[in-house]
Write a protein that holds these residues in place. Structure first.
Motif, PDB file in Angstrom:
ATOM      1  N   TRP A 142      -5.428   5.039   0.505  1.00  0.00           N
ATOM      2  CA  TRP A 142      -4.488   4.526  -0.485  1.00  0.00           C
ATOM      3  C   TRP A 142      -3.096   4.461   0.129  1.00  0.00           C
ATOM      4  CZ3 TRP A 142      -6.122   3.004  -5.350  1.00  0.00           C
ATOM      5  CH2 TRP A 142      -7.454   3.319  -5.656  1.00  0.00           C
ATOM      6  N   THR A 143      -2.420   3.361  -0.094  1.00  0.00           N
ATOM      7  CA  THR A 143      -1.062   3.239   0.421  1.00  0.00           C
ATOM      8  C   THR A 143      -0.061   3.059  -0.717  1.00  0.00           C
ATOM      9  OG1 THR A 143       0.460   2.014   1.854  1.00  0.00           O
ATOM     10  CG2 THR A 143      -1.305   0.735   0.814  1.00  0.00           C
ATOM     11  N   ASP A 144       1.050   3.770  -0.600  1.00  0.00           N
ATOM     12  CA  ASP A 144       2.159   3.564  -1.528  1.00  0.00           C
ATOM     13  C   ASP A 144       3.441   3.275  -0.732  1.00  0.00           C
ATOM     14  OD1 ASP A 144       2.673   6.027  -0.443  1.00  0.00           O
ATOM     15  OD2 ASP A 144       2.832   7.111  -2.331  1.00  0.00           O
ATOM     16  N   THR A 158       1.186   0.422   7.134  1.00  0.00           N
ATOM     17  CA  THR A 158       0.665   1.755   6.821  1.00  0.00           C
ATOM     18  C   THR A 158      -0.177   2.290   7.970  1.00  0.00           C
ATOM     19  OG1 THR A 158       0.654   1.326   4.434  1.00  0.00           O
ATOM     20  CG2 THR A 158      -0.826   3.053   5.227  1.00  0.00           C
ATOM     21  N   GLY A 210       0.688  -3.005 -10.472  1.00  0.00           N
ATOM     22  CA  GLY A 210       2.019  -2.529 -10.122  1.00  0.00           C
ATOM     23  C   GLY A 210       2.833  -3.585  -9.416  1.00  0.00           C
ATOM     24  N   PHE A 255       6.648   1.754   0.674  1.00  0.00           N
ATOM     25  CA  PHE A 255       7.698   0.954   0.052  1.00  0.00           C
ATOM     26  C   PHE A 255       8.617   0.473   1.177  1.00  0.00           C
ATOM     27  CE2 PHE A 255      11.530   1.135  -3.099  1.00  0.00           C
ATOM     28  CZ  PHE A 255      11.567  -0.253  -3.129  1.00  0.00           C
ATOM     29  N   ARG A 292       1.815  -4.638   4.034  1.00  0.00           N
ATOM     30  CA  ARG A 292       1.846  -3.225   3.667  1.00  0.00           C
ATOM     31  C   ARG A 292       0.670  -2.460   4.282  1.00  0.00           C
ATOM     32  NH1 ARG A 292       1.143  -2.210  -1.616  1.00  0.00           N
ATOM     33  NH2 ARG A 292       2.344  -0.267  -1.579  1.00  0.00           N
ATOM     34  N   GLU A 313       9.537   4.571  -7.579  1.00  0.00           N
ATOM     35  CA  GLU A 313       8.246   5.143  -7.195  1.00  0.00           C
ATOM     36  C   GLU A 313       7.238   4.007  -7.053  1.00  0.00           C
ATOM     37  OE1 GLU A 313       5.105   8.275  -9.118  1.00  0.00           O
ATOM     38  OE2 GLU A 313       7.240   8.711  -9.357  1.00  0.00           O
ATOM     39  N   MET A 314       6.757   3.817  -5.838  1.00  0.00           N
ATOM     40  CA  MET A 314       5.861   2.696  -5.540  1.00  0.00           C
ATOM     41  C   MET A 314       4.448   2.982  -6.053  1.00  0.00           C
ATOM     42  SD  MET A 314       6.397  -0.221  -4.062  1.00  0.00           S
ATOM     43  CE  MET A 314       5.505  -1.607  -3.361  1.00  0.00           C
ATOM     44  N   HIS A 315       3.777   1.939  -6.556  1.00  0.00           N
ATOM     45  CA  HIS A 315       2.385   2.067  -6.981  1.00  0.00           C
ATOM     46  C   HIS A 315       1.484   2.223  -5.754  1.00  0.00           C
ATOM     47  CE1 HIS A 315       3.240  -2.144  -6.125  1.00  0.00           C
ATOM     48  NE2 HIS A 315       1.964  -2.315  -5.881  1.00  0.00           N
ATOM     49  N   SER A 316       0.289   2.745  -5.979  1.00  0.00           N
ATOM     50  CA  SER A 316      -0.653   3.002  -4.889  1.00  0.00           C
ATOM     51  C   SER A 316      -1.817   2.015  -4.951  1.00  0.00           C
ATOM     52  CB  SER A 316      -1.166   4.439  -5.017  1.00  0.00           C
ATOM     53  OG  SER A 316      -1.940   4.791  -3.909  1.00  0.00           O
ATOM     54  N   GLU A 317      -2.230   1.516  -3.781  1.00  0.00           N
ATOM     55  CA  GLU A 317      -3.315   0.523  -3.720  1.00  0.00           C
ATOM     56  C   GLU A 317      -4.293   0.881  -2.596  1.00  0.00           C
ATOM     57  OE1 GLU A 317      -0.980  -3.477  -5.263  1.00  0.00           O
ATOM     58  OE2 GLU A 317      -0.584  -2.768  -3.244  1.00  0.00           O
TER      59      GLU A 317
END
Length: 342
Positions: free
Chosen positions: A277-279, A262, A209, A281, A258, A223-227
């Protein structure tokens, strides 16, 4: 806020295709986030801008050689597979080219049968769920057969795959390198420690992403991807101590940033061990809770990464710095030069 506000002109020849022979010899732009003042340096001199009591936060994720070239045993058709995420056991979420040739039940072989896969699911975005079979240890097989999944803007072949890993890479799981960390060597890290700067490690597994373009007009609609991230007790304690004693927390890369933001957002500005998991933005208007500065590379126009950098240093300061970087022929993106924001 419009995505177009983060656009700039970038000549294609400034996109770095290969890494420099010496990791620390890349250029370093130092940007004052308050005034917008710019200094031009060499990365190995970064120690001059770090102080005793500061803490440098590095992402120790390790890139998987996640690009596999295989074929369908029944037809011999060539299939390219990119591993995205381990679902459970030997099941992986993947991207496939050409996807239309792979349906549920399709078999693919790699390396003369050393690794086999069968498609067990189709994803909405065109991805495929593959279940692998092999003898021995999966990651050893992957090391033997896989190639580094270089970003789409890099057209050259990478002769030494280790150059797309940081020297401190440890935790397997990334689809891309945390590229700001590529500039460090063991010797430079030792020099930084000798100055009284603490070194902390977090893990965030970078997803693809990161390279996906923002396809909306307004930032709020993206919409931000999640990692996946992980922060240890040792790192959390170190960061809290540095903050209490008035030291600066300087993140290496947008991935470290990020992760730290978070954690701090969930703990009233403090740091705590944990994973998840963080999304998140981050774009202009965001109030930073964790970091005081950042080391980062030069990013794509209109990307979430340049938006994050603009949140820290101000959009006008950042776009002016990028304009100067183009004028001064800095090298851009993953194998390019670096920026220190303080």
């Amino acid at each position: 806020m419009k995505v177009e506000m983060f656009n700039f002109d970038l000549p294609e020849e400034l996109i770095a295709q290969v890494p420099l022979e010496n990791r620390t010899s890349s250029r370093l732009m130092v940007l004052d986030k308050q005034t917008g003042e710019i200094k031009h340096e060499i990365f190995k001199n970064i120690t001059e801008y770090l102080r005793e009591g500061d803490c440098l936060v590095l992402n120790d994720t390790k890139v998987l050689p996640a690009r596999l070239l295989g074929s369908k045993p029944d037809t011999g058709a060539k299939i390219e597979v990119l591993l995205l995420k381990q679902i459970e056991g030997d099941k992986w979420e993947t991207l496939i080219k050409p996807a239309k040739r792979v349906k549920i039940g399709t078999e693919i072989t790699f390396g003369n049968g050393k690794l086999k896969a069968v498609c067990v699911g189709e994803e909405e975005h065109g991805g495929r769920l593959l279940e692998f079979s092999y003898e021995g240890i999966f990651y050893e097989v992957l090391d033997a057969l896989g190639k580094m999944p270089l970003p789409p803007y890099i057209k050259e072949q990478l002769e030494d795959q280790d150059r797309y890993q940081t020297v401190f890479a440890k935790e397997r799981g990334s689809a891309a390198a945390p590229t700001a960390g590529l500039h460090f060597t063991e010797d430079l890290l030792d020099e930084i420690k000798d100055k009284g700067v603490k070194i902390a490690f977090i893990t965030l597994h970078v997803g693809l992403g990161t390279f996906r373009p923002v396809s909306v007009e307004n930032i709020d609609d993206h919409e931000m991807h999640s990692e996946f991230y992980r922060v240890t007790e040792e790192t959390a304690s170190m960061l809290n101590e540095v903050k209490q004693q008035g030291g600066r927390i300087i993140s290496v890369g947008t991935t470290s940033t990020r992760t730290l933001e978070t954690i701090a957002a969930a703990n009233d500005g403090k740091f705590a061990a944990g994973n998840g998991w963080t999304d998140i933005f981050i774009f202009p208007g965001y109030t930073f809770k964790a970091i005081n500065g950042m080391i980062t590379n030069f990013h794509l126009p209109m990307s979430t990464l340049i938006m994050l950098v603009s949140a820290l240093a101000g959009r006008e300061h950042v776009l002016n710095a990028y304009k100067e970087a183009v004028s001064e022929r800095y090298r851009f993106f993953s194998f390019g030069d670096a920026m220190l924001i303080l």
